[in-house]
Structure formats: structure tokens, C-alpha cells
Design a protein around this motif. Structure first.
Motif, PDB file in Angstrom:
ATOM      1  N   SER A  78      62.044  48.645 -23.836  1.00 37.98           N
ATOM      2  CA  SER A  78      62.027  48.672 -22.310  1.00 37.98           C
ATOM      3  C   SER A  78      62.739  49.419 -21.656  1.00 37.98           C
ATOM      4  O   SER A  78      62.839  48.977 -20.616  1.00 37.98           O
ATOM      5  CB  SER A  78      63.444  47.414 -22.867  1.00 37.98           C
ATOM      6  N   SER A  79      63.942  50.116 -21.986  1.00 38.65           N
ATOM      7  CA  SER A  79      64.550  51.652 -21.219  1.00 38.65           C
ATOM      8  C   SER A  79      63.056  52.272 -20.563  1.00 38.65           C
ATOM      9  O   SER A  79      63.333  52.434 -19.100  1.00 38.65           O
ATOM     10  CB  SER A  79      65.125  52.128 -21.935  1.00 38.65           C
ATOM     11  N   ARG A  80      61.603  52.396 -21.158  1.00 37.79           N
ATOM     12  CA  ARG A  80      61.430  53.521 -21.241  1.00 37.79           C
ATOM     13  C   ARG A  80      59.644  52.652 -19.765  1.00 37.79           C
ATOM     14  O   ARG A  80      59.442  53.489 -19.049  1.00 37.79           O
ATOM     15  CB  ARG A  80      60.378  53.876 -21.778  1.00 37.79           C
ATOM     16  N   ILE A 118      78.579  42.531 -15.800  1.00 39.60           N
ATOM     17  CA  ILE A 118      76.907  43.663 -15.599  1.00 39.60           C
ATOM     18  C   ILE A 118      77.608  45.433 -16.688  1.00 39.60           C
ATOM     19  O   ILE A 118      76.550  45.199 -17.365  1.00 39.60           O
ATOM     20  CB  ILE A 118      77.022  43.940 -14.490  1.00 39.60           C
ATOM     21  N   ASP A 119      78.479  45.233 -16.853  1.00 39.41           N
ATOM     22  CA  ASP A 119      79.353  46.544 -17.728  1.00 39.41           C
ATOM     23  C   ASP A 119      78.859  46.542 -19.610  1.00 39.41           C
ATOM     24  O   ASP A 119      77.495  47.013 -19.867  1.00 39.41           O
ATOM     25  CB  ASP A 119      80.595  46.728 -18.038  1.00 39.41           C
ATOM     26  N   ASP A 120      78.278  44.960 -20.035  1.00 38.86           N
ATOM     27  CA  ASP A 120      77.993  44.378 -20.870  1.00 38.86           C
ATOM     28  C   ASP A 120      76.540  44.274 -21.219  1.00 38.86           C
ATOM     29  O   ASP A 120      76.100  45.523 -22.205  1.00 38.86           O
ATOM     30  CB  ASP A 120      78.877  43.270 -21.430  1.00 38.86           C
ATOM     31  N   LEU A 121      76.401  44.107 -20.281  1.00 40.45           N
ATOM     32  CA  LEU A 121      74.793  44.245 -20.421  1.00 40.45           C
ATOM     33  C   LEU A 121      74.183  45.327 -20.160  1.00 40.45           C
ATOM     34  O   LEU A 121      73.162  45.778 -20.934  1.00 40.45           O
ATOM     35  CB  LEU A 121      74.487  43.132 -18.895  1.00 40.45           C
ATOM     36  N   SER A 122      74.676  46.354 -19.220  1.00 37.83           N
ATOM     37  CA  SER A 122      73.684  48.010 -19.626  1.00 37.83           C
ATOM     38  C   SER A 122      74.297  48.413 -20.307  1.00 37.83           C
ATOM     39  O   SER A 122      73.159  48.849 -20.616  1.00 37.83           O
ATOM     40  CB  SER A 122      74.648  48.410 -17.894  1.00 37.83           C
ATOM     41  N   ALA A 123      75.351  48.278 -20.931  1.00 38.00           N
ATOM     42  CA  ALA A 123      75.559  49.205 -22.145  1.00 38.00           C
ATOM     43  C   ALA A 123      74.458  48.750 -23.547  1.00 38.00           C
ATOM     44  O   ALA A 123      74.234  48.843 -24.314  1.00 38.00           O
ATOM     45  CB  ALA A 123      76.971  48.574 -22.413  1.00 38.00           C
ATOM     46  N   PHE A 124      74.329  46.896 -23.439  1.00 35.86           N
ATOM     47  CA  PHE A 124      73.691  45.901 -24.250  1.00 35.86           C
ATOM     48  C   PHE A 124      71.720  46.817 -24.357  1.00 35.86           C
ATOM     49  O   PHE A 124      70.722  46.939 -24.439  1.00 35.86           O
ATOM     50  CB  PHE A 124      73.486  44.501 -23.884  1.00 35.86           C
ATOM     51  N   GLY A 125      71.549  47.531 -23.011  1.00 37.86           N
ATOM     52  CA  GLY A 125      70.005  48.048 -22.653  1.00 37.86           C
ATOM     53  C   GLY A 125      68.920  46.473 -21.684  1.00 37.86           C
ATOM     54  O   GLY A 125      68.359  46.427 -22.019  1.00 37.86           O
ATOM     55  N   HIS A 132      73.977  45.781  -6.060  1.00 40.26           N
ATOM     56  CA  HIS A 132      74.142  47.357  -6.149  1.00 40.26           C
ATOM     57  C   HIS A 132      75.004  47.805  -7.323  1.00 40.26           C
ATOM     58  O   HIS A 132      74.795  48.849  -7.913  1.00 40.26           O
ATOM     59  CB  HIS A 132      74.946  47.422  -4.770  1.00 40.26           C
ATOM     60  N   TYR A 133      76.061  47.154  -7.414  1.00 42.19           N
ATOM     61  CA  TYR A 133      76.938  47.198  -9.104  1.00 42.19           C
ATOM     62  C   TYR A 133      75.234  47.537 -10.400  1.00 42.19           C
ATOM     63  O   TYR A 133      75.609  48.177 -11.694  1.00 42.19           O
ATOM     64  CB  TYR A 133      77.522  46.391  -9.487  1.00 42.19           C
ATOM     65  N   ALA A 134      74.908  46.430 -10.347  1.00 41.77           N
ATOM     66  CA  ALA A 134      74.007  46.258 -11.307  1.00 41.77           C
ATOM     67  C   ALA A 134      73.076  47.608 -11.498  1.00 41.77           C
ATOM     68  O   ALA A 134      72.206  48.934 -12.520  1.00 41.77           O
ATOM     69  CB  ALA A 134      72.980  44.961 -11.629  1.00 41.77           C
ATOM     70  N   VAL A 135      72.169  48.132 -10.008  1.00 45.15           N
ATOM     71  CA  VAL A 135      71.167  49.464 -10.050  1.00 45.15           C
ATOM     72  C   VAL A 135      71.832  50.655 -10.405  1.00 45.15           C
ATOM     73  O   VAL A 135      71.872  51.268 -11.123  1.00 45.15           O
ATOM     74  CB  VAL A 135      70.777  49.115  -8.644  1.00 45.15           C
ATOM     75  N   ASP A 136      73.574  50.853  -9.780  1.00 42.90           N
ATOM     76  CA  ASP A 136      73.776  51.593 -10.200  1.00 42.90           C
ATOM     77  C   ASP A 136      74.533  52.081 -11.475  1.00 42.90           C
ATOM     78  O   ASP A 136      74.716  53.098 -12.170  1.00 42.90           O
ATOM     79  CB  ASP A 136      75.609  51.699  -9.901  1.00 42.90           C
ATOM     80  N   LEU A 167      83.237  34.668 -20.905  1.00 45.66           N
ATOM     81  CA  LEU A 167      84.188  34.794 -20.247  1.00 45.66           C
ATOM     82  C   LEU A 167      85.121  35.033 -21.628  1.00 45.66           C
ATOM     83  O   LEU A 167      86.782  35.479 -21.494  1.00 45.66           O
ATOM     84  CB  LEU A 167      84.609  33.523 -19.588  1.00 45.66           C
ATOM     85  N   GLU A 168      84.764  34.741 -22.665  1.00 46.87           N
ATOM     86  CA  GLU A 168      85.168  34.574 -24.513  1.00 46.87           C
ATOM     87  C   GLU A 168      84.819  35.698 -24.925  1.00 46.87           C
ATOM     88  O   GLU A 168      85.259  36.441 -25.832  1.00 46.87           O
ATOM     89  CB  GLU A 168      84.835  32.812 -24.750  1.00 46.87           C
ATOM     90  N   ARG A 169      83.663  35.738 -24.755  1.00 47.91           N
ATOM     91  CA  ARG A 169      82.887  36.641 -26.008  1.00 47.91           C
ATOM     92  C   ARG A 169      81.974  37.708 -24.835  1.00 47.91           C
ATOM     93  O   ARG A 169      80.932  36.899 -24.270  1.00 47.91           O
ATOM     94  CB  ARG A 169      82.437  36.169 -27.156  1.00 47.91           C
ATOM     95  N   PRO A 170      81.632  38.818 -25.315  1.00 49.17           N
ATOM     96  CA  PRO A 170      80.640  39.385 -24.547  1.00 49.17           C
ATOM     97  C   PRO A 170      78.635  39.058 -24.815  1.00 49.17           C
ATOM     98  O   PRO A 170      78.486  38.556 -26.003  1.00 49.17           O
ATOM     99  CB  PRO A 170      80.318  41.055 -24.360  1.00 49.17           C
ATOM    100  N   PHE A 171      78.362  38.990 -23.644  1.00 48.26           N
ATOM    101  CA  PHE A 171      76.683  38.354 -24.368  1.00 48.26           C
ATOM    102  C   PHE A 171      76.548  39.174 -25.013  1.00 48.26           C
ATOM    103  O   PHE A 171      75.532  38.428 -26.081  1.00 48.26           O
ATOM    104  CB  PHE A 171      75.991  38.721 -22.688  1.00 48.26           C
ATOM    105  N   SER A 172      76.637  40.667 -25.264  1.00 51.07           N
ATOM    106  CA  SER A 172      75.289  41.416 -26.067  1.00 51.07           C
ATOM    107  C   SER A 172      76.320  40.704 -28.128  1.00 51.07           C
ATOM    108  O   SER A 172      74.840  40.932 -28.387  1.00 51.07           O
ATOM    109  CB  SER A 172      76.138  41.986 -26.390  1.00 51.07           C
ATOM    110  N   GLN A 173      76.991  40.021 -27.654  1.00 52.69           N
ATOM    111  CA  GLN A 173      77.589  39.818 -29.030  1.00 52.69           C
ATOM    112  C   GLN A 173      77.200  38.165 -29.264  1.00 52.69           C
ATOM    113  O   GLN A 173      77.124  38.014 -29.952  1.00 52.69           O
ATOM    114  CB  GLN A 173      79.291  39.994 -29.381  1.00 52.69           C
ATOM    115  N   ILE A 174      77.139  37.233 -28.133  1.00 54.58           N
ATOM    116  CA  ILE A 174      76.911  36.176 -28.474  1.00 54.58           C
ATOM    117  C   ILE A 174      74.565  36.121 -28.908  1.00 54.58           C
ATOM    118  O   ILE A 174      74.537  35.238 -29.522  1.00 54.58           O
ATOM    119  CB  ILE A 174      76.565  35.421 -26.977  1.00 54.58           C
TER     120      ILE A 174
END
Length: 394
Positions: A24-26, A79-86, A108-112, A323-330
Motif C-alpha cells: 500500500s505504501s508504494r 491522524i498521527d495514529d493512522l499515519s503510523a499504522f500505514g 493538510h495535516y494528513a498530507v503532511d 477517543l478511548e483507544r487508537p484506531f490501529s489497536q481497535i
């Protein structure tokens, strides 16, 4: 998501996907559906508020949301979590996402953070200044919902002038060099508008259109009786393929996709086989890479209040809250039995789906539609229009 232009007209070959390693990243945006890792595209309903009253709104949007929506700061943490999750793409939706005053800032933040940001909008609020701002932050794509030409669209939207305003929004995007396309939800009330939509693509120089099959969720569950029957669906899908090929043969480049009925993949392949199309084997390979429906795996949804769903339609069952647990964990928590089954749902579908020779290509189609129609989320999807003969092993 079935890329009619990619598959039927040969604008994408298996080698195009393999060259990027299927990660996905490529992968560029137009090849993401063929990724191997299936990192989820996240549909984010950033608000429930909307300036229109569409009869088929899956989110039950309202004129003014009374529910608590995530703040800008909370959204940026997500967005920070989604980015780190890939997560490769965030699709900002609603309601009407442009009602949120911080939508441009979030995009803008998502693109950055290295993700592609797109929006799904009714288009009526895209002024010249808004289009310019969206272009400047690096938004990848704007999908504008039109469900027919002026009379039909305005009836669907509950607002006279919605077509005119949306068309101006499309023009504003195009004038800023912002990629824009159409989103069209097919049903009996507008199936005769498919041809005119193709005409509009040419007239307005719109590069992309997605034809969505009706999913029985939100207000759309109240018009289930207006869904096409199987014969009508085949006629419309054939028309979409015919018109796409006509554009291609005339050298007019348009991206045409059908969405939310993965029976379209086998149906397309069977048509190409009947036509003795030399690309039929390549198309079958691409369909296998696509893997069909990906709810709970390759697509997910975050609501305005932080709730996480398997997709944007399956809003009656939440897996948790960001708001209770990161998306990546859920998303990776397989102790939830439904999440675990959705990660490999082909083992759990029943009826004709369980023995269908196209199961690896279709992925069992839409579980939420099966549940809405039958009460059993593992039952066959009633919108599958393939005959028993077409799905049987030969």
C-alpha cells in the motif's frame, strides 16, 4: 471497487501492480485496490451535519448536528495514529465534510503525514476560494455526488439548485487543476440517467466516475424496494461497460469504476470470456489481487464521535472508539469475534456464497446488505445477480 476502464479496456496490467511490490505504501492511488497488505483506506465521517437532505444518505445526516464531534486537536491525534499504522488514504466524508471549518486544516495535516487525502462531497459548497485552498494543501481527489441530471438529482438531494451548485463546484475544482470525479448511486429512480452521466463526463471534461450499487443502510434502507432487480442490474452494468469502451475506442481517457457489488468482477470476466477477449486471463489475475469486498480489512470507518466501524455503511456495530483507544489497536484486535471473522470472512459465508467458484474474487460481497435484507450477516448478498450456472464449478 471494480475498475471497468482498468480491466475491460486494459488501462492497467498485472505487471503494473507487481512492479510496485503490491504494498500500500508504494502503490499509486489508481492501483491501491490491488495491494497485498490491505492496509485500510479510512472513510472518516467528520461531521453529521449536511446542507442537503438526500433520500439515500447512509449516515442519516441532519441539518445541524446535535452530537459531539471530535475537536481539531483530537482529530489530529487520530491522524498521527493512522499515519503510523500505514493507512494510505483518508477519505473525508460526512454529512457534508466542507461544513467543518477545519476540514482544509485536517486534510493538510494528513498530507503532511504522508497520506493521501480525498473528500466525498455534494459539491455545492466548493467555491473558487475553497477549491484553491484544497488544491494548495495537496488534496488528491474530490468525489462529487450526482445522482442524475438536474431534475432527478435535485429530487434525490431535496434541494432545488443542488445540481447547478454541484456542477459549479466541479468546474471550480477543474479550473484549479484539482482532480474531480462523480459519484452516482444506482437505483430504479435514476437508472435511466446513467447514459446522460456519461455525456456529462465528456461535456464537462470530468476524468472519473464511480457508479455505486445501493447499500441498504441509513435512509437508503427505506428505499430498498427501489433497488434494481438482477436483470436490471445486468443491463446497467452492461451499459456502463459499453459506454466505457466507447470512450476508450474514441481515445477519450476516463476512469470508470463500479462500487459496492463485487459480483461485477466475475460478471465482467465472463463477458470478456464470451467475447474471446485476449486479456481475459490478465483480468482474472487482477481480480484475484483485488480480492473483492474488504469491509473490516481493507476499508474501515471512523465516525464524527470517534466510533469505529467495519465500513461506512455498517454503523450499527462499533468495534470501539478512537477517543478511548487508537484506531490501529481497535483494527488489529482479533479478540472481537466479528472483527476476527471479517478478516477472513470467506470461511463464514453460507448458502450459495459458500460454494461459489468466485468467492476468492468477490470476497462474499456485502455482509451489511445481507444482514439488512435477511437478518443474517453471513447469508448470501441479495444483490448478487450471478446465476446459479455462472457461479457453479465447471
Amino acid at each position: 471497487m471494480i475498475g471497468i476502464s482498468k480491466l475491460y479496456c486494459g488501462t492497467v496490467e498485472p505487471s503494473d501492480t507487481l512492479r510496485y511490490g503490491r504494498q500500500s505504501s508504494r502503490l499509486p492511488s489508481h492501483l491501491l485496490q490491488f495491494s497485498e497488505d490491505k492496509k485500510p483506506v479510512v472513510v472518516w465521517n467528520v461531521t453529521r451535519a449536511c446542507n442537503l437532505k438526500c433520500v439515500h444518505c447512509y449516515a442519516h445526516a441532519v441539518a445541524k448536528s446535535q452530537e459531539k464531534e471530535m475537536s481539531t486537536a483530537q482529530s489530529m491525534e487520530v491522524i498521527d495514529d493512522l499515519s503510523a499504522f500505514g493507512v494510505p488514504v483518508i477519505l473525508f466524508s460526512g454529512g457534508e465534510p466542507l461544513i467543518r471549518p477545519d476540514l482544509v486544516d485536517l486534510a493538510h495535516y494528513a498530507v503532511d503525514k504522508g497520506m493521501r487525502a480525498v473528500i466525498s462531497t455534494n459539491g455545492t459548497l466548493i467555491t473558487k476560494d475553497k477549491a484553491k485552498a484544497l488544491k494548495e494543501v495537496g488534496l488528491s481527489y474530490v468525489g462529487v455526488s450526482l445522482d442524475g441530471m438536474e431534475k432527478v438529482n435535485d429530487q434525490f438531494r431535496g434541494y432545488k439548485g443542488a445540481f447547478r451548485d454541484a456542477l459549479q463546484g466541479i468546474r471550480n475544482c477543474r479550473n484549479e487543476g484539482l482532480k474531480v470525479g462523480l459519484r452516482f448511486t444506482i437505483n430504479r429512480l435514476n437508472k435511466d440517467e446513467v447514459g446522460p452521466i456519461f455525456d456529462l463526463l465528456e461535456e464537462e471534461d470530468i476524468p472519473r466516475v464511480c457508479f455505486y450499487h445501493l447499500v441498504y443502510a441509513g435512509r437508503a434502507s427505506q428505499i430498498m424496494d427501489q433497488d434494481l432487480d438482477h436483470h436490471e442490474t445486468r443491463q446497467v452494468v452492461d451499459l456502463i461497460m459499453d459506454r466505457t469502451k466507447d470512450l476508450h475506442d474514441r481515445g477519450i481517457q476516463k476512469e470508470v469504476l463500479t462500487v459496492d457489488n463485487h459480483a461485477d468482477g466475475p460478471y465482467l470476466y465472463l463477458r470478456m470470456k464470451k467475447e474471446n477477449n485476449p486479456r481475459q486471463d490478465d483480468v482474472l489475475e487482477l481480480l484475484k489481487m483485488n480480492e473483492g469486498n474488504s469491509s473490516g480489512r481493507g476499508i474501515g470507518c471512523i465516525s464524527w464521535d470517534g466510533a469505529v466501524y467495519a465500513d461506512q455503511f455498517w454503523r450499527h456495530y462499533s468495534f470501539g472508539n478512537v477517543l478511548e483507544r487508537p484506531f490501529s489497536q481497535i483494527w488489529t484486535d482479533l479478540t472481537n469475534p466479528l472483527m476476527a471473522r471479517l478478516k477472513d470472512k470467506k470461511k463464514h459465508v453460507t448458502g450459495r456464497c459458500a460454494t461459489c467458484r468466485w468467492l476468492d474474487i468477490c470476497g462474499g460481497n456485502f455482509r451489511v446488505r445481507a444482514e439488512a435484507a435477511t437478518g443474517d450477516l453471513w447469508a448470501p448478498d441479495p444483490a448478487c445477480y450471478l446465476t446459479d450456472e455462472e457461479i457453479a464449478d465447471h
